[in-house]
Motif scaffolding. Structure first.
Motif, mmCIF file in Angstrom:
data_model
loop_
_atom_site.group_PDB
_atom_site.id
_atom_site.type_symbol
_atom_site.label_atom_id
_atom_site.label_comp_id
_atom_site.label_asym_id
_atom_site.label_seq_id
_atom_site.Cartn_x
_atom_site.Cartn_y
_atom_site.Cartn_z
ATOM 1 N N ILE A 1 -12.823 -13.062 -0.807
ATOM 2 C CA ILE A 1 -11.820 -12.134 -0.292
ATOM 3 C C ILE A 1 -12.228 -11.713 1.110
ATOM 4 N N ARG A 2 -11.315 -11.853 2.046
ATOM 5 C CA ARG A 2 -11.572 -11.431 3.426
ATOM 6 C C ARG A 2 -10.650 -10.271 3.746
ATOM 7 N N GLU A 3 -11.264 -9.150 4.007
ATOM 8 C CA GLU A 3 -10.529 -7.931 4.285
ATOM 9 C C GLU A 3 -11.104 -7.302 5.554
ATOM 10 N N LEU A 4 -10.331 -7.331 6.626
ATOM 11 C CA LEU A 4 -10.802 -6.758 7.878
ATOM 12 C C LEU A 4 -10.659 -5.238 7.845
ATOM 13 N N ASP B 1 -1.615 0.313 6.743
ATOM 14 C CA ASP B 1 -0.377 -0.015 7.447
ATOM 15 C C ASP B 1 -0.483 -1.320 8.221
ATOM 16 N N ASP B 2 -1.710 -1.710 8.604
ATOM 17 C CA ASP B 2 -1.901 -2.931 9.380
ATOM 18 C C ASP B 2 -1.844 -4.181 8.507
ATOM 19 N N ILE B 3 -2.183 -4.058 7.240
ATOM 20 C CA ILE B 3 -2.144 -5.187 6.320
ATOM 21 C C ILE B 3 -0.703 -5.395 5.854
ATOM 22 N N GLN B 4 -0.159 -6.560 6.171
ATOM 23 C CA GLN B 4 1.253 -6.816 5.887
ATOM 24 C C GLN B 4 1.497 -7.409 4.507
ATOM 25 N N ALA B 5 0.545 -8.206 4.025
ATOM 26 C CA ALA B 5 0.692 -8.845 2.718
ATOM 27 C C ALA B 5 -0.683 -9.231 2.205
ATOM 28 N N ALA C 1 -4.381 -1.871 0.619
ATOM 29 C CA ALA C 1 -3.210 -1.949 1.488
ATOM 30 C C ALA C 1 -2.031 -1.133 0.994
ATOM 31 N N GLY C 2 -2.115 -0.614 -0.209
ATOM 32 C CA GLY C 2 -0.992 0.127 -0.761
ATOM 33 C C GLY C 2 -0.183 -0.734 -1.712
ATOM 34 N N ASP C 3 0.454 -0.085 -2.680
ATOM 35 C CA ASP C 3 1.162 -0.844 -3.709
ATOM 36 C C ASP C 3 2.521 -1.361 -3.261
ATOM 37 N N ASP C 4 2.831 -1.186 -1.971
ATOM 38 C CA ASP C 4 4.108 -1.681 -1.472
ATOM 39 C C ASP C 4 3.970 -3.010 -0.735
ATOM 40 N N LYS C 5 2.788 -3.631 -0.794
ATOM 41 C CA LYS C 5 2.556 -4.884 -0.074
ATOM 42 C C LYS C 5 2.851 -6.078 -0.975
ATOM 43 N N PRO C 6 3.559 -7.084 -0.477
ATOM 44 C CA PRO C 6 3.828 -8.258 -1.303
ATOM 45 C C PRO C 6 2.580 -9.105 -1.523
#
Length: 403
Positions: free
Chosen positions: A55-58, A63-67, A161-166
């Motif tokens: 897993i790569r997570e910057l 809000d910056d993570i789109q998906a 990223a939040g539960d709203d990310k696809p």
């Protein structure tokens, strides 16, 4: 890699002694397994083994993570070789990859090699790694791996990223077949928001050149008989009787031979190695073909039982593929001989209109199998296409509609 070309083994089922590559198979690893993200291991339900994920997570904010994207590799390859792809998507997405059963660091032989080389060993023989395929009679174990990975990534995605990310799958070849068949079974409904197929294994191999003159008719025959075995089609009654009679006579014989040659001892002799022609069709870039050749964590042999299981899974998927309704982007090469284009054409014909985001990107005139590993200019075009499709998916996810 998918190495679905090994389906040609079926075309030789009456002459299998000719394709044996000998009892001895040496493949020496001299470098640790390539790690491009946080390396974790997920326990499987029986507790006897683990599945490796990266897993790569910057350091972006939520809000910056789109998906959140999950890489699902192809046959006989591994997620470690997707470092450049992971770096590209990690600029704006949380990116992960799963090593499925018998592949990458989910294979105990490769894991031992990785740990030994990290500890200072000069080399490690991984030639026996392909024997881990002996547990694979179908894709059930790999679908279970995918279930584990999706569940873990969904939790990680919601936290980071939040539960709203696809959540999106980026799949290749056999990984596409595993993912598509998994989504048809809907073990985690509404968890996967979209999927990207590259060179999906929706058809069997079509051997190019003079070899195909001899092998393709036999490939077609074994595929045809397996397809019709106990499954009558809509053909005229006399043809249906002929097809069923032929299948009932030949399929048990094929299955028996394959099973016998996949037994301990026999599998060491009768597991075919990569045909020489395959290397020219993996990428259109010589640099990438050399990388593949020297990657010691790619298996270059396949147990026949595993190959037969893949063929049956292709047939099973094609019977039900019209029900596939997850939004997708389909990328394939027009003349790919490893996973023939007709499988993609058939799939799109019955699914393209099911969702407005569904899109097809055929690489016209191209014959290589690994579109994500194309030469730099074409790779840029492929990645740009994926980026634009992801933007559309993300925009729709923010404003959900009913389909």
């Amino acid at each position: 890699m998918t190495n679905l070309f090994k389906l040609i083994a079926f075309s030789c089922c009456l002459a299998l002694p000719l394709i044996g590559s000998g009892c001895s198979h040496s493949q020496i690893a001299t470098e640790p397994y390539p790690i491009w993200g946080e390396s974790i291991f997920l326990p499987v339900e029986n507790g006897e083994s683990r599945r490796h994920m990266q897993i790569r997570e910057l350091s972006q904010s939520a809000d910056d993570i789109q998906a959140c994207i999950l890489i699902v590799h192809g046959m006989n390859e591994h997620t470690g070789r997707y470092a450049e792809i992971a770096r590209h998507f990690a600029q704006s997405h949380l990116i992960a990859g799963i090593d499925m059963t018998a592949h990458g660091l989910s294979n105990p032989v490769y894991l031992d090699a990785h740990e030994s080389l990290k500890a200072g060993a000069d080399e490690f023989d991984v030639g026996s790694a392909f024997l881990e395929q002996s547990q694979l009679r179908n894709l059930d174990a790999m679908r279970a791996d995918l279930h584990l990975a999706i569940r873990h990534l969904r939790q990680r995605c919601d936290k980071s990223a939040g539960d709203d990310k696809p959540l999106v799958i980026l799949s290749h070849s056999l990984g596409s077949l595993v993912s598509a068949s998994y989504l048809l079974e809907a073990k985690l409904p509404d968890t996967v928001d979209g999927i990207i197929f590259t060179g999906p294994a929706f058809a069997v191999t079509e051997v190019p050149g003079w070899r195909g003159w001899f092998q393709n008719p036999l490939i077609g025959f074994t595929y045809h008989t397996q397809e019709h075995f106990l499954h009558p089609h809509d053909e005229a009654f006399p043809l249906m009787l002929f097809n069923q009679f032929t299948a009932l006579l030949t399929v048990p014989l094929q299955n028996g031979i394959i099973e016998f040659l996949s037994l301990p001892g026999m599998r060491n002799i009768f597991s075919p190695s990569n045909p020489d022609w395959v290397a020219a069709y993996l990428s259109d870039w010589e640099v990438e073909r050399l990388r593949h050749k020297h990657d010691r964590y790619i298996m270059h042999r396949s147990i026949l039982r595993y190959v037969q299981g893949v063929q049956k899974e292709i047939i099973r998927f094609r019977r039900n593929m019209a029900d596939f309704d997850t939004p997708y982007l389909l990328i394939y090469s027009e003349f790919d001989p490893i996973t023939a284009a007709w499988g993609n054409i058939d799939f799109a014909a019955v699914t393209l209109e099911k969702h407005p985001l569904n899109e097809v990107m055929p690489l016209i005139g191209k014959s290589h199998h690994e579109q994500l590993f194309s030469e730099p200019r074409l790779r840029r075009e492929v990645l740009d296409k994926i980026d634009r499709w992801l933007e559309s998916l993300i925009a729709e996810h923010k404003q959900p509609n009913e389909y």
